[in-house]
Design a protein around this motif. Structure first.
Motif, PDB file in Angstrom:
ATOM      1  N   GLU A  17     -13.942  15.573  -3.923  1.00  0.00           N
ATOM      2  CA  GLU A  17     -15.322  15.100  -3.785  1.00  0.00           C
ATOM      3  C   GLU A  17     -16.180  15.722  -4.872  1.00  0.00           C
ATOM      4  OE1 GLU A  17     -16.487  14.715   0.675  1.00  0.00           O
ATOM      5  OE2 GLU A  17     -15.045  16.375   0.565  1.00  0.00           O
ATOM      6  N   VAL A  18     -16.828  14.845  -5.648  1.00  0.00           N
ATOM      7  CA  VAL A  18     -17.701  15.324  -6.716  1.00  0.00           C
ATOM      8  C   VAL A  18     -18.735  14.250  -7.038  1.00  0.00           C
ATOM      9  CG1 VAL A  18     -16.112  14.504  -8.528  1.00  0.00           C
ATOM     10  CG2 VAL A  18     -17.757  16.337  -9.031  1.00  0.00           C
ATOM     11  N   GLY A  19     -19.990  14.644  -7.121  1.00  0.00           N
ATOM     12  CA  GLY A  19     -21.049  13.741  -7.549  1.00  0.00           C
ATOM     13  C   GLY A  19     -21.168  12.473  -6.738  1.00  0.00           C
ATOM     14  N   GLY A  20     -20.849  12.525  -5.443  1.00  0.00           N
ATOM     15  CA  GLY A  20     -20.886  11.339  -4.598  1.00  0.00           C
ATOM     16  C   GLY A  20     -19.585  10.565  -4.558  1.00  0.00           C
ATOM     17  N   TRP A  21     -18.633  10.904  -5.419  1.00  0.00           N
ATOM     18  CA  TRP A  21     -17.330  10.253  -5.426  1.00  0.00           C
ATOM     19  C   TRP A  21     -16.405  10.909  -4.403  1.00  0.00           C
ATOM     20  CZ3 TRP A  21     -16.333   5.883  -8.012  1.00  0.00           C
ATOM     21  CH2 TRP A  21     -17.105   5.561  -9.131  1.00  0.00           C
ATOM     22  N   ARG A  22     -15.557  10.090  -3.771  1.00  0.00           N
ATOM     23  CA  ARG A  22     -14.522  10.582  -2.857  1.00  0.00           C
ATOM     24  C   ARG A  22     -13.189   9.976  -3.306  1.00  0.00           C
ATOM     25  NH1 ARG A  22     -14.299  10.027   2.222  1.00  0.00           N
ATOM     26  NH2 ARG A  22     -14.477  12.175   2.957  1.00  0.00           N
ATOM     27  N   LEU A  23     -12.380  10.823  -3.924  1.00  0.00           N
ATOM     28  CA  LEU A  23     -11.124  10.394  -4.526  1.00  0.00           C
ATOM     29  C   LEU A  23      -9.966  10.997  -3.736  1.00  0.00           C
ATOM     30  CD1 LEU A  23     -12.077  11.226  -8.236  1.00  0.00           C
ATOM     31  CD2 LEU A  23     -12.645   9.164  -6.922  1.00  0.00           C
ATOM     32  N   LEU A  24      -8.920  10.210  -3.527  1.00  0.00           N
ATOM     33  CA  LEU A  24      -7.783  10.654  -2.735  1.00  0.00           C
ATOM     34  C   LEU A  24      -6.523  10.590  -3.587  1.00  0.00           C
ATOM     35  CD1 LEU A  24      -7.017  11.456   0.240  1.00  0.00           C
ATOM     36  CD2 LEU A  24      -6.349   9.061   0.539  1.00  0.00           C
ATOM     37  N   THR A  25      -5.746  11.678  -3.569  1.00  0.00           N
ATOM     38  CA  THR A  25      -4.492  11.691  -4.298  1.00  0.00           C
ATOM     39  C   THR A  25      -3.331  11.390  -3.358  1.00  0.00           C
ATOM     40  OG1 THR A  25      -4.009  14.060  -3.981  1.00  0.00           O
ATOM     41  CG2 THR A  25      -5.440  13.462  -5.821  1.00  0.00           C
ATOM     42  N   ASP A  26      -2.363  10.648  -3.843  1.00  0.00           N
ATOM     43  CA  ASP A  26      -1.074  10.391  -3.183  1.00  0.00           C
ATOM     44  C   ASP A  26      -1.156  10.384  -1.655  1.00  0.00           C
ATOM     45  OD1 ASP A  26      -0.019  10.226  -5.697  1.00  0.00           O
ATOM     46  OD2 ASP A  26       1.212  12.017  -5.559  1.00  0.00           O
ATOM     47  N   PRO A  27      -1.629   9.305  -1.052  1.00  0.00           N
ATOM     48  CA  PRO A  27      -1.882   9.294   0.396  1.00  0.00           C
ATOM     49  C   PRO A  27      -0.591   9.354   1.232  1.00  0.00           C
ATOM     50  CG  PRO A  27      -3.031   7.483  -0.723  1.00  0.00           C
ATOM     51  CD  PRO A  27      -2.042   8.039  -1.683  1.00  0.00           C
ATOM     52  N   THR A  28      -0.459  10.382   2.048  1.00  0.00           N
ATOM     53  CA  THR A  28       0.673  10.523   2.975  1.00  0.00           C
ATOM     54  C   THR A  28       0.123  10.900   4.342  1.00  0.00           C
ATOM     55  OG1 THR A  28       1.002  12.825   2.246  1.00  0.00           O
ATOM     56  CG2 THR A  28       2.342  11.136   1.189  1.00  0.00           C
ATOM     57  N   PHE A  29       0.124   9.959   5.266  1.00  0.00           N
ATOM     58  CA  PHE A  29      -0.517  10.159   6.569  1.00  0.00           C
ATOM     59  C   PHE A  29       0.392   9.829   7.745  1.00  0.00           C
ATOM     60  CE2 PHE A  29      -4.062   9.886   3.640  1.00  0.00           C
ATOM     61  CZ  PHE A  29      -4.918  10.864   4.109  1.00  0.00           C
ATOM     62  N   ASP A  30       1.668   9.575   7.502  1.00  0.00           N
ATOM     63  CA  ASP A  30       2.587   9.324   8.613  1.00  0.00           C
ATOM     64  C   ASP A  30       2.754  10.571   9.481  1.00  0.00           C
ATOM     65  OD1 ASP A  30       3.001   6.777   7.702  1.00  0.00           O
ATOM     66  OD2 ASP A  30       5.103   7.070   7.128  1.00  0.00           O
ATOM     67  N   ALA A  31       3.113  10.347  10.731  1.00  0.00           N
ATOM     68  CA  ALA A  31       3.466  11.456  11.624  1.00  0.00           C
ATOM     69  C   ALA A  31       4.788  12.062  11.161  1.00  0.00           C
ATOM     70  CB  ALA A  31       3.596  10.954  13.055  1.00  0.00           C
ATOM     71  N   PRO A  32       5.055  13.333  11.506  1.00  0.00           N
ATOM     72  CA  PRO A  32       6.308  13.967  11.115  1.00  0.00           C
ATOM     73  C   PRO A  32       7.490  13.459  11.934  1.00  0.00           C
ATOM     74  CG  PRO A  32       5.029  15.448  12.488  1.00  0.00           C
ATOM     75  CD  PRO A  32       4.161  14.252  12.240  1.00  0.00           C
ATOM     76  N   GLY A  33       8.697  13.776  11.454  1.00  0.00           N
ATOM     77  CA  GLY A  33       9.911  13.509  12.201  1.00  0.00           C
ATOM     78  C   GLY A  33      10.829  12.467  11.616  1.00  0.00           C
ATOM     79  N   ARG A  34      10.277  11.538  10.868  1.00  0.00           N
ATOM     80  CA  ARG A  34      11.076  10.428  10.334  1.00  0.00           C
ATOM     81  C   ARG A  34      11.809  10.827   9.058  1.00  0.00           C
ATOM     82  NH1 ARG A  34       8.054   4.983   8.227  1.00  0.00           N
ATOM     83  NH2 ARG A  34       9.734   4.133   6.959  1.00  0.00           N
ATOM     84  N   ARG A  35      12.965  10.227   8.840  1.00  0.00           N
ATOM     85  CA  ARG A  35      13.705  10.399   7.590  1.00  0.00           C
ATOM     86  C   ARG A  35      13.451   9.194   6.688  1.00  0.00           C
ATOM     87  NH1 ARG A  35      17.460  13.422   5.260  1.00  0.00           N
ATOM     88  NH2 ARG A  35      17.668  14.741   7.115  1.00  0.00           N
ATOM     89  N   TYR A  36      13.217   9.462   5.402  1.00  0.00           N
ATOM     90  CA  TYR A  36      12.922   8.422   4.423  1.00  0.00           C
ATOM     91  C   TYR A  36      13.999   8.428   3.337  1.00  0.00           C
ATOM     92  CZ  TYR A  36       8.195   8.679   6.422  1.00  0.00           C
ATOM     93  OH  TYR A  36       7.107   8.691   7.268  1.00  0.00           O
ATOM     94  N   ALA A  37      14.440   7.260   2.936  1.00  0.00           N
ATOM     95  CA  ALA A  37      15.389   7.123   1.836  1.00  0.00           C
ATOM     96  C   ALA A  37      14.638   7.009   0.520  1.00  0.00           C
ATOM     97  CB  ALA A  37      16.267   5.895   2.045  1.00  0.00           C
ATOM     98  N   PHE A  38      15.125   7.732  -0.492  1.00  0.00           N
ATOM     99  CA  PHE A  38      14.509   7.711  -1.821  1.00  0.00           C
ATOM    100  C   PHE A  38      15.377   6.997  -2.852  1.00  0.00           C
ATOM    101  CE2 PHE A  38      12.501  11.871  -0.298  1.00  0.00           C
ATOM    102  CZ  PHE A  38      11.331  11.231   0.085  1.00  0.00           C
ATOM    103  N   GLY A  39      16.510   6.461  -2.434  1.00  0.00           N
ATOM    104  CA  GLY A  39      17.393   5.758  -3.352  1.00  0.00           C
ATOM    105  C   GLY A  39      18.495   6.643  -3.900  1.00  0.00           C
ATOM    106  N   TRP A  40      19.607   5.984  -4.332  1.00  0.00           N
ATOM    107  CA  TRP A  40      20.725   6.678  -4.968  1.00  0.00           C
ATOM    108  C   TRP A  40      21.293   7.774  -4.062  1.00  0.00           C
ATOM    109  CZ3 TRP A  40      22.698   4.699  -9.465  1.00  0.00           C
ATOM    110  CH2 TRP A  40      21.892   3.785 -10.128  1.00  0.00           C
ATOM    111  N   GLY A  41      21.286   7.534  -2.754  1.00  0.00           N
ATOM    112  CA  GLY A  41      21.887   8.453  -1.807  1.00  0.00           C
ATOM    113  C   GLY A  41      21.023   9.634  -1.415  1.00  0.00           C
ATOM    114  N   THR A  42      19.773   9.660  -1.872  1.00  0.00           N
ATOM    115  CA  THR A  42      18.879  10.767  -1.540  1.00  0.00           C
ATOM    116  C   THR A  42      17.955  10.380  -0.388  1.00  0.00           C
ATOM    117  OG1 THR A  42      17.196  10.055  -3.134  1.00  0.00           O
ATOM    118  CG2 THR A  42      18.895  11.572  -3.924  1.00  0.00           C
TER     119      THR A  42
END
Length: 263
Positions: A17-42
Motif C-alpha cells: 500500500e502506497v499513495g492510495g494504491w493497493r497492490l497484491l503480489t502472487d495471490p495464494t488464498f486456498d486453505a491448507p492441506g491440499r497437494r498440488y502438481a507442478f508438472g514433470w513429476g513434482t
C-alpha cells in the motif's frame, strides 16, 4: 511519501500500500492441506493458510503476478480474485493464458499504473530463472518487479520473484538502486530432481543482498509449503554469519500485520 505499508499474507503473497494504491503480489488464498502438481513429476502440499482471507482483503488495484502456472504463486482462490483487480501484470505467456486485464511483460519491459489523484507507479519487469541452467523450457517463464514512484528516497521496491541467483539477478544489482527488496527464498527442492534448487537458498540470499545492497530486505516465500526447504531459521543462521552491514538490512514482517517501511 516517505513510507510504504507491506502486509505479508503468507508464502509469496504480500499487500503493498502506497499513495492510495493497493497492490497484491502472487495471490495464494486456498486453505491448507491440499497437494498440488507442478508438472514433470513434482508436487507439494500447502501447509498453512493465508493470514488474511480474501473476504477481508479489500479492493485491489493491481496484481503483480510473477508467474501463473505454479499453485504456490497462484492458487484457485487467488485466481478467482484476478477479475476483480484493476490490472494484472505478469509474464507474456501468463497474460496469454489468463486473458482479461492481464498485461504481459518481458524482462526489462516497463509499464505504468496510473489513476487520478494517485502517484504514477512505474513498473519494470526484472529477470528470473526459476531453477538451474537450462531449466527454463521445463519450468517456464517467471519475472520479478521493480516499482518506482515520485518521493522514493532510498530506491525502487524490488520483488525478486521465484529465482535462483544468476546473471539476471546480478543485472538487477547493476541497473537498479533498490530501497526495499522482497526476496523470494525457500531453497525449493523436489525429491524427483534431487539436490537441484528452484528458488534462492539462504546462502544465495546473503550473496544477493551483498550485490544489490537494498536498504531493507523483507523475506517472503519461505514458509507455508512442503517444498520450501529452508525456512526462517535457516535464513537467520546464514545471515548470522554474514557481515554486520548485511545482517542489519533484514526485516522479518509479522505475517498478517501491516508494517510501514521507509521508501
Amino acid at each position: 511519501m516517505t513510507a510504504v505499508r507491506i502486509t505479508h499474507i503468507g508464502g509469496p503473497t504480500a499487500l503493498i500500500e502506497v499513495g492510495g494504491w493497493r497492490l497484491l503480489t502472487d495471490p495464494t488464498f486456498d486453505a491448507p492441506g491440499r497437494r498440488y502438481a507442478f508438472g514433470w513429476g513434482t508436487s507439494s502440499r500447502k501447509l498453512v493458510g493465508p493470514a488474511v482471507a480474501v473476504a477481508d482483503l479489500g479492493p485491489i488495484d493491481a496484481v503483480l503476478l510473477t508467474h501463473d502456472h505454479h499453485s504456490d504463486n497462484l492458487d484457485d482462490a487467488g485466481r478467482a480474485l484476478l477479475p476483480s483487480a484493476g490490472t494484472v501484470l505478469t509474464t507474456v505467456p501468463g497474460a496469454g493464458r489468463l486473458g482479461g486485464s492481464a498485461r504481459g511483460l518481458r524482462a526489462w519491459d516497463t509499464t505504468h499504473l496510473e489513476a487520478p489523484g494517485r502517484p504514477t507507479i512505474e513498473v519494470t519487469a526484472t529477470p528470473c530463472r526459476h531453477g538451474p541452467p537450462g531449466s527454463h523450457a521445463i519450468v517456464g517463464e517467471v519475472i520479478g518487479f521493480a516499482l518506482r514512484w515520485d518521493g522514493q528516497e532510498h530506491g525502487v521496491l524490488w520483488i525478486s520473484g521465484d529465482t535462483v541467483l544468476y546473471d539476471g539477478v546480478r543485472e538487477v544489482a547493476d541497473r537498479l538502486e533498490v530501497g526495499t527488496a522482497l526476496l523470494h527464498l525457500g531453497g525449493v527442492q523436489f525429491p524427483v530432481t534431487g539436490p537441484v534448487r528452484y528458488s534462492m537458498t539462504a546462502a544465495q540470499a546473503v550473496e544477493t543482498v551483498g550485490l544489490v545492497r537494498p536498504r531493507t530486505v523483507v523475506p517472503v516465500h519461505y514458509e507455508g509449503w512442503k517444498h520450501f526447504r529452508q525456512g526462517r531459521d535457516a535464513v537467520e543462521r546464514e545471515f548470522a554469519g554474514a557481515p554486520e552491514d548485511l545482517r542489519g538490512r533484514v526485516r522479518w514482517l509479522p505475517i498478517g500485520a501491516g508494517v510501514e517501511i521507509p521508501a
